[in-house]
Design an enzyme around this catalytic site. Sequence first.
Site, PDB file in Angstrom:
ATOM      1  N   ASP A  89       0.819  -1.206   0.000  1.00  0.00           N
ATOM      2  CA  ASP A  89       0.000   0.000   0.000  1.00  0.00           C
ATOM      3  C   ASP A  89       0.857   1.262   0.000  1.00  0.00           C
ATOM      4  O   ASP A  89       2.070   1.210   0.192  1.00  0.00           O
ATOM      5  CB  ASP A  89      -0.912   0.010   1.228  1.00  0.00           C
ATOM      6  CG  ASP A  89      -1.952  -1.089   1.204  1.00  0.00           C
ATOM      7  OD1 ASP A  89      -2.304  -1.559   0.102  1.00  0.00           O
ATOM      8  OD2 ASP A  89      -2.422  -1.486   2.289  1.00  0.00           O
ATOM      9  N   TYR A 133       6.653  -9.685   7.020  1.00  0.00           N
ATOM     10  CA  TYR A 133       6.691  -8.245   7.218  1.00  0.00           C
ATOM     11  C   TYR A 133       7.310  -7.922   8.575  1.00  0.00           C
ATOM     12  O   TYR A 133       7.269  -8.732   9.513  1.00  0.00           O
ATOM     13  CB  TYR A 133       5.282  -7.649   7.180  1.00  0.00           C
ATOM     14  CG  TYR A 133       4.704  -7.470   5.802  1.00  0.00           C
ATOM     15  CD1 TYR A 133       4.804  -6.250   5.131  1.00  0.00           C
ATOM     16  CD2 TYR A 133       4.042  -8.513   5.169  1.00  0.00           C
ATOM     17  CE1 TYR A 133       4.259  -6.082   3.866  1.00  0.00           C
ATOM     18  CE2 TYR A 133       3.489  -8.353   3.900  1.00  0.00           C
ATOM     19  CZ  TYR A 133       3.607  -7.132   3.261  1.00  0.00           C
ATOM     20  OH  TYR A 133       3.061  -6.973   2.009  1.00  0.00           O
TER      21      TYR A 133
END
EC number: 5.4.99.12
Length: 286
Positions: free
Chosen positions: A51, A131
């Site tokens: 994003d 992540y």
Amino acid sequence: MRIRLDIAYDGTHFRGWARQPGLRTVQETLETALARVVGGSPRLVVAGRTDAGVHASDQVAHVDLDDEQQERMLARHARPSAAPQTIQDRAHALAARMTGVLGAYSDVAVTASRLAPEGFDARFSAVWRRYEYRIADTVTGYDPLERNRTTTVRAALDETAMDAAARALIGLHDFAAYCKPRDEATTIRTLLEFDWHRDAAGVLVANVKADAFCHSMVRALVGACVAVGEGRLDVDDVVDIRDAQERVPEVKVLAARGLTLSEVGYPADELLAQRAEQTRARRALG
């Protein structure tokens, strides 16, 4: 020729990975640079779309080059006196050519390039993504040099409670409560690892690994843990929220700046094509 690209970027000034009309994105920047090197209209396939504002230290993509594009890349790179180059040489050379086009201090870089193994698909062959999320709380203090990759929380967070909450969420579950809904998209995921620790500077660092992630999932999971670290929720609450499969206001989606895609995992070369076929089949059913 299919080439695997390893990519790193500071997402601060990008509107995410995927191309969007009139906006600066990682995909658009890299594909424009690729076109200058090999010609045509190369298109990248990526392991995981990030994003706006999200970073990557080891993103993976692939690009397919036709014969003309391969020859153009070689002609622009080779010196008249250079020895003939193999196909693998050409693939390795692409990263250097990309660096030349993007510039020495670009906020996106191709860190490595190589000929992709047979059956490799950057997106569908992947078996997991990892992540990292970084938080500076009042225990840590604010470091302006880390502001682009660290979120600030104005509270003293209990990292032991946050770690317990994170570990309680691991497993195969429907994470609808921790995802932004998308039409006809499944929210069932296998969360393989989720834990917290403080690094040498005292920054809270989350390690989050799953087979795949739905939209905003990591930042929502982190938000739930922060609520636990602040004492607003307890460990049982984050599990109950997950099992209820409904988003609640107590769970905030934290800022993108703290999130970095740090690793993508793939099976052994001989299993790449099989994995890609299995993943495509599941996506079609979902």
